[in-house]
Design a protein around this motif. Sequence first.
Motif, mmCIF file in Angstrom:
data_model
loop_
_atom_site.group_PDB
_atom_site.id
_atom_site.type_symbol
_atom_site.label_atom_id
_atom_site.label_comp_id
_atom_site.label_asym_id
_atom_site.label_seq_id
_atom_site.Cartn_x
_atom_site.Cartn_y
_atom_site.Cartn_z
ATOM 1 N N ALA A 192 21.591 56.030 68.223
ATOM 2 C CA ALA A 192 21.021 55.040 67.303
ATOM 3 C C ALA A 192 21.792 53.721 67.367
ATOM 4 O O ALA A 192 21.192 52.631 67.338
ATOM 5 C CB ALA A 192 21.038 55.583 65.879
ATOM 6 N N ALA A 193 23.112 53.811 67.490
ATOM 7 C CA ALA A 193 23.926 52.596 67.565
ATOM 8 C C ALA A 193 23.690 51.868 68.887
ATOM 9 O O ALA A 193 23.617 50.636 68.932
ATOM 10 C CB ALA A 193 25.405 52.950 67.410
ATOM 11 N N ARG A 194 23.532 52.626 69.960
ATOM 12 C CA ARG A 194 23.260 51.999 71.264
ATOM 13 C C ARG A 194 21.937 51.238 71.237
ATOM 14 O O ARG A 194 21.821 50.139 71.797
ATOM 15 C CB ARG A 194 23.191 53.061 72.363
ATOM 16 N N VAL A 195 20.944 51.832 70.600
ATOM 17 C CA VAL A 195 19.625 51.174 70.521
ATOM 18 C C VAL A 195 19.741 49.860 69.753
ATOM 19 O O VAL A 195 19.164 48.839 70.140
ATOM 20 C CB VAL A 195 18.592 52.115 69.867
ATOM 21 N N ALA A 196 20.508 49.894 68.663
ATOM 22 C CA ALA A 196 20.708 48.663 67.877
ATOM 23 C C ALA A 196 21.367 47.584 68.735
ATOM 24 O O ALA A 196 20.942 46.421 68.731
ATOM 25 C CB ALA A 196 21.567 48.966 66.646
ATOM 26 N N VAL A 197 22.384 47.986 69.496
ATOM 27 C CA VAL A 197 23.091 47.019 70.349
ATOM 28 C C VAL A 197 22.145 46.431 71.389
ATOM 29 O O VAL A 197 22.102 45.211 71.602
ATOM 30 C CB VAL A 197 24.297 47.694 71.050
ATOM 31 N N LEU A 198 21.356 47.291 72.030
ATOM 32 C CA LEU A 198 20.478 46.811 73.095
ATOM 33 C C LEU A 198 19.376 45.895 72.553
ATOM 34 O O LEU A 198 18.983 44.930 73.222
ATOM 35 C CB LEU A 198 19.894 48.008 73.857
ATOM 36 N N ALA A 199 18.899 46.162 71.356
ATOM 37 C CA ALA A 199 17.907 45.259 70.740
ATOM 38 C C ALA A 199 18.548 43.902 70.443
ATOM 39 O O ALA A 199 17.932 42.845 70.663
ATOM 40 C CB ALA A 199 17.350 45.872 69.459
ATOM 41 N N ALA A 200 19.796 43.947 69.970
ATOM 42 C CA ALA A 200 20.502 42.697 69.662
ATOM 43 C C ALA A 200 20.701 41.866 70.925
ATOM 44 O O ALA A 200 20.467 40.649 70.934
ATOM 45 C CB ALA A 200 21.852 43.018 69.021
ATOM 46 N N VAL A 201 21.127 42.536 71.988
ATOM 47 C CA VAL A 201 21.368 41.830 73.256
ATOM 48 C C VAL A 201 20.074 41.205 73.762
ATOM 49 O O VAL A 201 20.045 40.053 74.200
ATOM 50 C CB VAL A 201 21.948 42.817 74.300
ATOM 51 N N GLN A 202 18.983 41.955 73.658
ATOM 52 C CA GLN A 202 17.681 41.449 74.119
ATOM 53 C C GLN A 202 17.264 40.233 73.292
ATOM 54 O O GLN A 202 16.741 39.250 73.826
ATOM 55 C CB GLN A 202 16.653 42.588 73.999
#
Lengths: 370, 181
Positions: free
Chosen positions: B34-44
């Motif tokens: 879940a934390a990885r998904v949040a990070v990847l959305a932020a980066v995008q």
Amino acid sequence: MDAYIVNPNAYTCLDHGIELLDNLFSGNCGLSAANSIYPDYFPENTTKIGAIRGLKSDESRLLQILRAIGSLIPEQAKQCQLILGASSLGDLEGRFAGDPYGCIQYYLASEKPELAPLYKGVISSACSSGTDVLSMAALMVDQHKYDVIGVLAVDCLDRGKLLQHVTLGTQGPDCAKPFDVNRDGTSFGEGGGFAIVANKDGLEQLNTKQVYNIRGFGMSCDAQHITAPDETGEIPALAISRALNAASLAPSDIGYINAHASGTTLNDQVESIAYRKVFGKALDSIGVSGTKGAIGHLLGATGLVEAILTCWALSVKRAPGTIGLKDKDETLNIPAIVGGDFREISRPVGISTTFGFGGVNSAIVIESLN
Amino acid sequence: MNQTVCHYGSYATSNGKIPVPEQLKDKDKRADTAARVAVLAAVQTLEFVNNIDLTALNIVVVNREGCTAHIRKVSNGIANHQPAQGYFVRSGPQTLATYTALALGAHGAAFTFVGDNCVLSEATSTALYLTQLIPGSATLLIVVAKKGEADYQADSVLIRQIENSNKLEQEINNHLSRVFT
């Protein structure tokens, strides 16, 4: 800010209500040996923890603590337009493992049905959760999204959580000794608190006078490490200076600092550096104390409970000492009040700070209007 | 007059697969899914955004489930007196925000609203107010929801400067609430 704290109350291993503050002035400690709380799980571990005594082992600890806090929730809470929770992880076993949101929802639905529809979520920022829920409630009433908000912070120290912290070394071998030369870890605990946050319109609806004003808050994130703090103190200092700026106050306006004061070697060092960076020489005229040596580190609830204790200390114009602190670590250069002692508060404004895993730093500035 | 600027982004997993975000590889690779998904959305979301003051970038996350995979690993060991402290310190819902801050080097507020669509309005308002609080600041609001057994979707918005916060709040709510459907 147009944000006031109404009817705050806290529940801890030492006591609840304003008597809790009296206990701190008396130098009392509510900590117990781990093997007296969990005799089967930690038969030989005598590390001191702030556990609520008498809880059943076959039911969620968080739920049982919620019931205790629930008994302190005032009738006025029915006039809230929103209930926001604050917690970190809650239970680590059973039906609510890692789900304090679900546990609070269950508790309110089953035992406080009049409040259940008002409950929407939980603020989670590790050990800053309790500070941040107060700050976010203040922000929302200040901006008139709501007039009256209830904040409920709760956390528990089940056997599994104690096991992790003992292994990590964050739980000390004895009891927390904040700012002491012999400090070697914190004493975790459990409990929580409830407070109503209202703007002036909300105070009218509640037919209540202003008592405590939230002057401002500040938050920052180290963004360096998932557990270790920023050793330079720069980023924690940023949260504190942001809180002072938001409150439009100078360092010399502060009369009391309720410190995070966890009693770990690194936290107390970083915290002391951060205070000195922000307050400079003004720090020497401010009373500084912490409560974890008396009630434990209440995890996700610690921020709200300590903010409530800040309110009470400001209202009696006396800062309690730091239970556990006997032999000050002079290298920290911080005017911490030793346990059993007290200091008169000459200015009615205090600041309460918390720091948590993930590098979260929070500070809230409160003024007593008594 | 302040100018309202919003940048939207998203990230979704498929078949439960999710890489360690590049931005975390030399910092900490042990984030829950879940934390990885949040990070990847932020980066995008930030991919084509310039001139962000990272000192004043707030991260506000909305998520109901938290780090379920890490919690399961911690819970499973307790009965046998087996600590799993590495997972434990990375299992709080706040890690969705703090890992994002770590990945981006953001020094503003970082916290998570645990809840679903019900708390989105409070999270959006808070994100808008926080952005108004400090001149030059920005807030990244990320909503992460579990999709089925193993997949996650995160939708996010970067908010910089506010002109008409009421109108913007409605726009953001409408956009982000789709993640829960």
